[in-house]
Design a protein around this motif. Structure first.
Motif, PDB file in Angstrom:
ATOM      1  N   ASN A   1       0.814  -1.124   0.003  1.00  0.00           N
ATOM      2  CA  ASN A   1       0.098  -0.093   0.016  1.00  0.00           C
ATOM      3  C   ASN A   1       0.863   1.364  -0.025  1.00  0.00           C
ATOM      4  OD1 ASN A   1      -2.391  -1.432   0.268  1.00  0.00           O
ATOM      5  ND2 ASN A   1      -2.090  -1.465   2.564  1.00  0.00           N
TER       6      ASN A   1
ATOM      7  N   HIS B   1      -6.632  -5.670   0.917  1.00  0.00           N
ATOM      8  CA  HIS B   1      -5.879  -5.048   1.956  1.00  0.00           C
ATOM      9  C   HIS B   1      -6.455  -3.537   2.469  1.00  0.00           C
ATOM     10  CE1 HIS B   1      -2.642  -8.090   2.248  1.00  0.00           C
ATOM     11  NE2 HIS B   1      -2.700  -8.211   0.907  1.00  0.00           N
ATOM     12  N   GLU B   2      -7.666  -3.354   1.934  1.00  0.00           N
ATOM     13  CA  GLU B   2      -8.076  -2.172   2.206  1.00  0.00           C
ATOM     14  C   GLU B   2      -8.411  -1.813   3.627  1.00  0.00           C
ATOM     15  OE1 GLU B   2     -11.941   0.643   1.023  1.00  0.00           O
ATOM     16  OE2 GLU B   2     -11.899  -1.412  -0.013  1.00  0.00           O
ATOM     17  N   THR B   3      -8.838  -2.837   4.529  1.00  0.00           N
ATOM     18  CA  THR B   3      -9.184  -2.801   5.938  1.00  0.00           C
ATOM     19  C   THR B   3      -7.804  -2.387   6.601  1.00  0.00           C
ATOM     20  OG1 THR B   3     -11.114  -4.279   5.847  1.00  0.00           O
ATOM     21  CG2 THR B   3      -9.937  -3.674   7.796  1.00  0.00           C
ATOM     22  N   GLU B   4      -6.694  -3.159   6.377  1.00  0.00           N
ATOM     23  CA  GLU B   4      -5.400  -2.886   6.965  1.00  0.00           C
ATOM     24  C   GLU B   4      -4.984  -1.357   6.283  1.00  0.00           C
ATOM     25  OE1 GLU B   4      -1.007  -4.825   6.689  1.00  0.00           O
ATOM     26  OE2 GLU B   4      -2.330  -4.534   4.798  1.00  0.00           O
TER      27      GLU B   4
ATOM     28  N   PHE C   1      -6.906   1.342   5.886  1.00  0.00           N
ATOM     29  CA  PHE C   1      -7.429   2.625   6.581  1.00  0.00           C
ATOM     30  C   PHE C   1      -7.176   2.584   8.010  1.00  0.00           C
ATOM     31  CE2 PHE C   1     -10.127   2.697   2.532  1.00  0.00           C
ATOM     32  CZ  PHE C   1      -9.747   4.257   2.326  1.00  0.00           C
ATOM     33  N   ALA C   2      -7.006   1.340   8.887  1.00  0.00           N
ATOM     34  CA  ALA C   2      -6.533   1.236   9.874  1.00  0.00           C
ATOM     35  C   ALA C   2      -5.076   1.966  10.113  1.00  0.00           C
ATOM     36  CB  ALA C   2      -6.417  -0.206  10.528  1.00  0.00           C
ATOM     37  N   THR C   3      -4.257   1.809   9.238  1.00  0.00           N
ATOM     38  CA  THR C   3      -3.036   2.270   9.388  1.00  0.00           C
ATOM     39  C   THR C   3      -3.100   3.907   9.169  1.00  0.00           C
ATOM     40  OG1 THR C   3      -2.046   0.422   8.565  1.00  0.00           O
ATOM     41  CG2 THR C   3      -0.651   2.430   8.536  1.00  0.00           C
TER      42      THR C   3
ATOM     43  N   ASP D   1      -5.710   5.948   9.939  1.00  0.00           N
ATOM     44  CA  ASP D   1      -6.152   6.438  11.051  1.00  0.00           C
ATOM     45  C   ASP D   1      -5.302   6.529  12.178  1.00  0.00           C
ATOM     46  OD1 ASP D   1      -8.513   6.940   9.603  1.00  0.00           O
ATOM     47  OD2 ASP D   1      -9.687   5.178  10.213  1.00  0.00           O
TER      48      ASP D   1
ATOM     49  N   HIS E   1     -12.911   7.757  -3.767  1.00  0.00           N
ATOM     50  CA  HIS E   1     -12.615   6.350  -3.228  1.00  0.00           C
ATOM     51  C   HIS E   1     -13.260   5.410  -4.103  1.00  0.00           C
ATOM     52  CE1 HIS E   1     -13.577   3.245   0.059  1.00  0.00           C
ATOM     53  NE2 HIS E   1     -12.623   3.021  -0.256  1.00  0.00           N
TER      54      HIS E   1
ATOM     55  N   HIS F   1     -12.817   1.027  -5.368  1.00  0.00           N
ATOM     56  CA  HIS F   1     -12.293  -0.411  -4.912  1.00  0.00           C
ATOM     57  C   HIS F   1     -10.882  -0.917  -5.735  1.00  0.00           C
ATOM     58  CE1 HIS F   1     -15.090  -2.517  -7.729  1.00  0.00           C
ATOM     59  NE2 HIS F   1     -14.865  -1.482  -8.227  1.00  0.00           N
TER      60      HIS F   1
END
Length: 438
Positions: free
Chosen positions: A289, A321-324, A326-328, A330, A344, A346
């Motif tokens: 990413n 790896h989208e969830t990973e 955005f967690a990073t 934030d 935004h 996909h």
């Protein structure tokens, strides 16, 4: 049946490419450009000359896309979508060696904005379709043609608008072919890898906003909005995401290492990137990413502390790896900075298998016995994102055989964009053979 005589696709493709380049369709992303209407009307006229009816759809004044359907030999089969965008990113004449909207031929190339992104493919599609219609050669199945607006700003007024407002135009389409793929990379042994796009990263263009207390620049202000947003931008811009080998990227690296005689090391996948020259910039960006700050804005006077400060960041995330991602993001932003989206979309990943992939491979090999077709992941995004929402399997296949010295990836949005004349001739032969097999 009497076959109508006329120019071949090879006879026409260079002229069509030149004429499309000369139509300024610059897209600054804010509707201040001329729009794509003139280019859509040009395409409609070229199709009308060979008896194919098309429809132009205007999503916003001047922002026009064109759609047409060619009847296949077996209309009962699923249909194929061939798509290209008509807009280009802006270009300043003073930066270029030649007029970016001149469509000149020099040094064996057609020069101009859009020569590779992607009026070359628009011209190839037009040239091949015109020849086939003149000769009465139907494709094996229905083929839908889409020449689109607004891809360079995310497709909101082009593919996105058509998919939302007129999904019936794509009825029966289960597969789609567009940019960015099918171009060659010369490897040892006088052979060429042809990169077929089967995946692309997701897009997260983000606004970052920090708020604080406005006041005089000479005083102490612990909640300075500029400081907060600048610190967040620094954290985002300096962060390196961990390596993530997706299925497509791993397949590309394994085949590239084999072609270059380099051992593939899954723990050090960047090892072979040095072998593939300038293309390493694009391929390297698909190993993880990414986050790149691109804009900053705050204040209106040197001695006034502003109440808010903003920044924009271009984020791209790998399929799965989208969830990973955005967690990073934030976590790096911290509590004092908020984010929202400029755009935004996909991530995509299709299987490198099946009859359509086999048709691409066979068409390439029929024109280049040294062809080594390989799947790859695009670091950017294309109109495929919109069509995937209709359930289509999407691929990038705009075939070009390129000279080894040409920095092809550097042509995208770059200065002195150009495409080899021989590459266009090669492309129409491959595209025609592909349609026969599709």
């Amino acid at each position: 049946m009497t076959v109508a005589q006329g120019p071949t696709a090879e006879d026409e493709v260079v002229r069509l490419c030149q004429e499309l380049i000369r139509i300024d369709t610059s897209n600054p992303g804010d509707h201040s450009g001329p729009g794509e209407r003139a280019a859509a009307e040009y395409v409609a006229e070229r199709l009308d000359e060979v008896g194919l009816e098309s429809r132009i759809f205007e999503s916003h004044p001047g922002r026009a896309s064109l759609v047409a359907r060619i009847e296949g030999e077996d209309p009962g089969r699923d249909a194929l979508l061939l798509h290209g965008h008509l807009d280009v990113v802006p270009a300043r004449r003073e930066d270029w060696s030649r007029d970016p909207f001149g469509g000149e031929i020099a040094d064996g190339c057609v020069w101009g904005r859009g020569a590779v992104d992607m009026k070359d493919m628009d011209a190839m599609i037009l040239a091949v379709v015109r020849q086939r219609l003149r000769e009465g050669r139907k494709p094996p199945r229905d083929v839908v043609l889409a020449f689109l607006a607004d891809e360079e700003a995310g497709g909101k007024w082009g593919s996105g608008w058509l998919v939302k407002e007129h999904p019936e135009l794509f009825e029966g389409c289960t597969e789609a072919v567009g940019e960015v793929g099918g171009f060659s990379l010369t490897v040892p042994g006088d052979r060429r890898m042809y990169l077929i796009e089967t995946a692309e990263k997701g897009i997260a263009w983000m606004n970052l906003t920090a708020k604080g207390t406005a006041g005089h620049g000479s005083m102490v202000h612990p909640d300075n909005a500029v400081t907060a947003v600048a610190a967040a931008v620094a954290r985002l811009g300096s962060h390196e995401f961990p390596l993530r080998l997706t299925k497509t990227v791993r397949a590309f690296l394994e085949r590239a290492c084999l072609a270059y005689g380099v051992e593939f090391d899954p723990d050090n996948p960047e090892k072979c990137l040095s072998e593939i020259g300038p293309l390493a910039r694009m391929i390297g960006a698909t190993l993880r990413n990414t986050l790149n700050p691109t804009r900053l804005d705050a204040g209106y006077k040197t001695n006034v502390i502003p109440q808010s400060a903003t920044a924009q960041v271009d984020g791209r995330f790998l399929p799965g790896h989208e969830t990973e991602f955005f967690a990073t993001v934030d976590e790096l932003l911290g509590p004092d900075v908020e984010r929202d989206f400029v755009h935004h979309d996909h991530a995509l990943e299709a299987e490198y298998e099946g009859a359509l992939v086999a048709a691409m491979e066979a068409a390439l090999i029929s024109e280049d016995a040294g062809a080594l077709p390989v799947p790859y992941c695009l670091s950017g995004g294309t109109d495929a994102k919109a069509f995937a929402r209709l359930g289509m399997r999407c691929y990038g296949f705009a075939p070009l055989r390129l000279p080894p010295e040409l920095d092809f990836s550097g042509m995208f949005h770059g200065i002195d964009e150009r495409v080899p004349v021989d590459g266009l001739h090669f492309g129409v032969r491959v595209l025609d053979a592909f349609l026969d097999r599709s």
